[in-house]
Structures are given as C-alpha cells and as structure tokens.
Design an enzyme around this catalytic site. Sequence first.
Site, PDB file in Angstrom:
ATOM      1  N   CYS A 162     -13.498 127.018  36.929  1.00  0.00           N
ATOM      2  CA  CYS A 162     -12.402 127.983  36.760  1.00  0.00           C
ATOM      3  C   CYS A 162     -11.965 127.988  35.311  1.00  0.00           C
ATOM      4  O   CYS A 162     -11.911 126.930  34.677  1.00  0.00           O
ATOM      5  CB  CYS A 162     -11.191 127.557  37.589  1.00  0.00           C
ATOM      6  SG  CYS A 162     -11.274 128.063  39.283  1.00  0.00           S
ATOM      7  N   GLU A 196     -19.372 129.294  37.516  1.00  0.00           N
ATOM      8  CA  GLU A 196     -19.363 129.485  38.967  1.00  0.00           C
ATOM      9  C   GLU A 196     -19.020 130.942  39.291  1.00  0.00           C
ATOM     10  O   GLU A 196     -18.258 131.584  38.575  1.00  0.00           O
ATOM     11  CB  GLU A 196     -18.295 128.551  39.553  1.00  0.00           C
ATOM     12  CG  GLU A 196     -18.413 128.338  41.041  1.00  0.00           C
ATOM     13  CD  GLU A 196     -17.350 127.348  41.531  1.00  0.00           C
ATOM     14  OE1 GLU A 196     -17.288 126.219  41.009  1.00  0.00           O
ATOM     15  OE2 GLU A 196     -16.595 127.731  42.432  1.00  0.00           O
TER      16      GLU A 196
HETATM   17  O1  1VU Z   1     -10.397 140.470  22.219  1.00  0.00           O
HETATM   18  P1  1VU Z   1     -11.852 140.866  22.280  1.00  0.00           P
HETATM   19  O2  1VU Z   1     -12.041 142.318  22.538  1.00  0.00           O
HETATM   20  O3  1VU Z   1     -12.652 140.363  21.147  1.00  0.00           O
HETATM   21  O4  1VU Z   1     -12.494 140.108  23.566  1.00  0.00           O
HETATM   22  C1  1VU Z   1     -11.857 140.115  24.787  1.00  0.00           C
HETATM   23  C2  1VU Z   1     -12.047 141.410  25.559  1.00  0.00           C
HETATM   24  O5  1VU Z   1     -13.356 141.854  25.451  1.00  0.00           O
HETATM   25  C3  1VU Z   1     -11.828 140.915  26.952  1.00  0.00           C
HETATM   26  N1  1VU Z   1     -10.441 140.982  27.380  1.00  0.00           N
HETATM   27  C4  1VU Z   1      -9.828 142.089  27.763  1.00  0.00           C
HETATM   28  N2  1VU Z   1     -10.245 143.346  27.801  1.00  0.00           N
HETATM   29  C5  1VU Z   1      -9.352 144.288  28.242  1.00  0.00           C
HETATM   30  N3  1VU Z   1      -8.101 143.987  28.638  1.00  0.00           N
HETATM   31  C6  1VU Z   1      -7.648 142.730  28.599  1.00  0.00           C
HETATM   32  N4  1VU Z   1      -6.413 142.443  28.980  1.00  0.00           N
HETATM   33  C7  1VU Z   1      -8.528 141.707  28.144  1.00  0.00           C
HETATM   34  N5  1VU Z   1      -8.419 140.380  27.983  1.00  0.00           N
HETATM   35  C8  1VU Z   1      -9.598 139.970  27.520  1.00  0.00           C
HETATM   36  O6  1VU Z   1     -12.244 139.554  26.993  1.00  0.00           O
HETATM   37  C9  1VU Z   1     -12.550 139.132  25.693  1.00  0.00           C
HETATM   38  C10 1VU Z   1     -12.122 137.680  25.560  1.00  0.00           C
HETATM   39  O7  1VU Z   1     -10.894 137.581  24.944  1.00  0.00           O
HETATM   40  P2  1VU Z   1     -10.302 136.156  24.586  1.00  0.00           P
HETATM   41  O8  1VU Z   1     -11.335 135.248  24.019  1.00  0.00           O
HETATM   42  O9  1VU Z   1      -9.082 136.371  23.779  1.00  0.00           O
HETATM   43  O10 1VU Z   1      -9.988 135.588  26.023  1.00  0.00           O
HETATM   44  P3  1VU Z   1      -8.597 135.231  26.711  1.00  0.00           P
HETATM   45  O11 1VU Z   1      -7.997 134.061  25.980  1.00  0.00           O
HETATM   46  O12 1VU Z   1      -7.778 136.416  26.874  1.00  0.00           O
HETATM   47  O13 1VU Z   1      -9.111 134.655  28.089  1.00  0.00           O
HETATM   48  C11 1VU Z   1      -9.998 135.322  28.944  1.00  0.00           C
HETATM   49  C12 1VU Z   1      -9.670 134.877  30.375  1.00  0.00           C
HETATM   50  C13 1VU Z   1     -10.679 135.457  31.350  1.00  0.00           C
HETATM   51  C14 1VU Z   1      -9.746 133.358  30.450  1.00  0.00           C
HETATM   52  C15 1VU Z   1      -8.228 135.391  30.666  1.00  0.00           C
HETATM   53  O14 1VU Z   1      -8.252 136.784  30.725  1.00  0.00           O
HETATM   54  C16 1VU Z   1      -7.625 134.828  31.935  1.00  0.00           C
HETATM   55  O15 1VU Z   1      -7.187 133.696  31.973  1.00  0.00           O
HETATM   56  N6  1VU Z   1      -7.566 135.659  32.994  1.00  0.00           N
HETATM   57  C17 1VU Z   1      -6.951 135.272  34.246  1.00  0.00           C
HETATM   58  C18 1VU Z   1      -7.775 134.254  34.982  1.00  0.00           C
HETATM   59  C19 1VU Z   1      -9.196 134.711  35.188  1.00  0.00           C
HETATM   60  O16 1VU Z   1      -9.459 135.829  35.576  1.00  0.00           O
HETATM   61  N7  1VU Z   1     -10.122 133.790  34.923  1.00  0.00           N
HETATM   62  C20 1VU Z   1     -11.548 133.981  35.150  1.00  0.00           C
HETATM   63  C21 1VU Z   1     -11.801 133.840  36.628  1.00  0.00           C
HETATM   64  S1  1VU Z   1     -13.496 133.682  37.006  1.00  0.00           S
HETATM   65  C22 1VU Z   1     -13.707 132.029  37.042  1.00  0.00           C
HETATM   66  O17 1VU Z   1     -12.816 131.272  36.745  1.00  0.00           O
HETATM   67  C23 1VU Z   1     -15.027 131.530  37.469  1.00  0.00           C
HETATM   68  C24 1VU Z   1     -15.827 131.137  36.258  1.00  0.00           C
END
Ligand code: 1VU
Length: 293
Positions: A162, A196
């Site tokens: 996760c 996963e």
């Molecule tokens: O900022 P960039 O464009 O360079 O990259 C981003 C973008 O491509 C995309 N992204 C989004 N796109 C559209 N709308 C958004 N709100 C958005 N947020 C992200 O993802 C790229 C990664 O950006 P980042 O490196 O800044 O990543 P974050 O720190 O925002 O973290 C990404 C996760 C997935 C961890 C975050 O969104 C999160 O915690 N979401 C809620 C929990 C979740 O869904 N976790 C994944 C579940 S699946 C799993 O755990 C099994 C492996």
Amino acid sequence: HVEGHEELDAASLREHEEFTKVKNIATIELGKYEIETWYFSPFPPEYNDCVKLFFCEFCLNFMKRKEQLQRHMRKCDLKHPPGDEIYRSSTLSMFEVDGKKNKVYAQNLCYLAKLFLDHKTLYYDVDLFLFYILCECDERGCHMVGYFSKEKHSEEAYNLACILTLPPYQRKGYGKFLIAFSYELSKKEGKVGTPERPLSDLGLVSYRGYWTRILLDILKKHKGNISIKELSDMTAIKAEDILSTLQSLELIQYRKGQHVICADPKVLDRHLKAAGRGGLDVDVSKMIWTPYK
Ligand code: 1VU
C-alpha cells in the site's frame, strides 16, 4: 435454499458489510493539519460516534477530543516514527518500522491510511509487513508525509503493498519518491518487484509516470538494442510492467515475428514531456539498509 444471504459464507458476508459501511470519521487532525477523509476505515466500535479524530503525529495514537490530544502531547516522547532511520538527505528521512516489533504504531497507521485508501479489506496482520515512513524533519521533529508497506516475504514478488501520501503533501513528488524507494530496496535485494494489485486511479497514474520516466531515460541514453530483460535488470521493474508501459506508449512493434522496442529520440522526448515531473530523487548513497531476513 432460497437465494439470499444464507448462501454467503461468513467471510464474504463480513466483506460485504465492510464494503457497504458508511464513512463516519469526516476529518482528522494530524500535526498542523486538519484533513478531510476520503473513505471508511474500521476504527474500533467505541469510535463509531465520532466525526473527528485527533491523532498524535508521532505515535499515531488517536483520540476523541482535542484536550486528550493536548494532554497526550505533553507526555508522548516520540519525535519521529519508531524503528530505524534508513535514509536521510537534507530534511527528508525514511524510517523502517517492523509491524511485529511496533504493532500498535503499525495498526494505527493502517487505520489512518484506510481513510484514504479505497481497498475493500485492510491487513490486520501487521506482523507480516514492514512500513516505510517518509518524513519531513525540522526542529520540532520528523513529520510523516506518507508511507508504503511491504510484505516481509512476498510469493508474488510484490515490493509494495500500500502507498499513501497524506493529502496536504500530495502532488509534490513524494509519491514518486516512495515508488522509487521501493525499487531501490528491490535492487538491494537483487530482485525485481511490482506493486500489489489493484492499483487505485491515482496509484496507476503515479506508477505509469514513474515507469515511463525511468524507462525512457534509459532508452534515450542507450546506444543500440536493448531487451526488456536488460531493462528489468537495470531498474528492478518487473518485465510485465515494462512491456505494458512501452505498449501503452506504442513503443513496441512486431517485426519479423519478434517484439522490438522502437526508440526514436523525438518520440521519446514527446512521451517524457507528457509523463509529468520527475518527483523527488532518491539519493542511493544516503540509504543505509540491508534486506530483511
Ligand atoms: O505531478 P506530476 O504530474 O508530475 O505527477 C503526478 C500526476 O501524474 C499524478 N497525480 C495526479 N494526477 C491528477 N490529479 C491528481 N490529484 C494527481 N495526483 C497525482 O501522479 C503523479 C505522481 O505525483 P506525486 O509524485 O506528487 O505523487 P503523490 O505524492 O501525490 O502520491 C501519489 C499517491 C498515489 C501516493 C497519492 O495520490 C495517494 O496517496 N493517493 C491516495 C491513496 C492511493 O490511492 N494510493 C494508491 C493505492 S494502490 C496501492 O496502494 C497498491 C499498490
């Protein structure tokens, strides 16, 4: 038997109940942030009547009232997650927490994380997992920005179970840092890894962005032919994930009965631009870690 719930075994009934439960905790307080929650999380029944919970940002204990938290903060002596600090670069630190050694912390983290994860079930058996907690550190302590969990022993070659970036910290590159870190651990283990499944929408775009950037950077620099196997050896990304990434970018062609990677520099540059920012880099020289035995 007539059709209906009698036909469901106990396990699927429990899962059905879990899935249809409504979200009760609407906001949480964590450190300097008040955060709106996204999904249901199965907190113990005594918290059923709460719409807001107050978390200690260091030990992750949660309380019903602000005054309880204030009292707790005066005596809680943690200033960072429990466990080993395995990475430090500038203000970023990563801590490895063994779910078996720090069970309460790990369970608290799972309750907290579930508020932002749409998975139907949560792993209660935290003993089997390691938790990697990413923190921004200042003079007050190390503040969690996100984490990922990892099975101590995965039959399916999962290197991440996760992943979560807390909402106030999202979209700043921490997610890609966590993903990159999970692959650096795999490289040190000498294994390939994969997250996963299922991936959430945000999980999938983050992974796709990471895979695209890493693979296309290599393809751009590399002279001559390169195979999926070689790419996998260099990156610890599982061959299937490499193939699906390159296929989705239409970089795989079928010629003379073989799959070949086409790497026209102009096409690569166009895809790289579309893959978003690189995220925060993991400085491998700042990692102090040996694989779990
Ligand atoms: O900022 P960039 O464009 O360079 O990259 C981003 C973008 O491509 C995309 N992204 C989004 N796109 C559209 N709308 C958004 N709100 C958005 N947020 C992200 O993802 C790229 C990664 O950006 P980042 O490196 O800044 O990543 P974050 O720190 O925002 O973290 C990404 C996760 C997935 C961890 C975050 O969104 C999160 O915690 N979401 C809620 C929990 C979740 O869904 N976790 C994944 C579940 S699946 C799993 O755990 C099994 C492996």
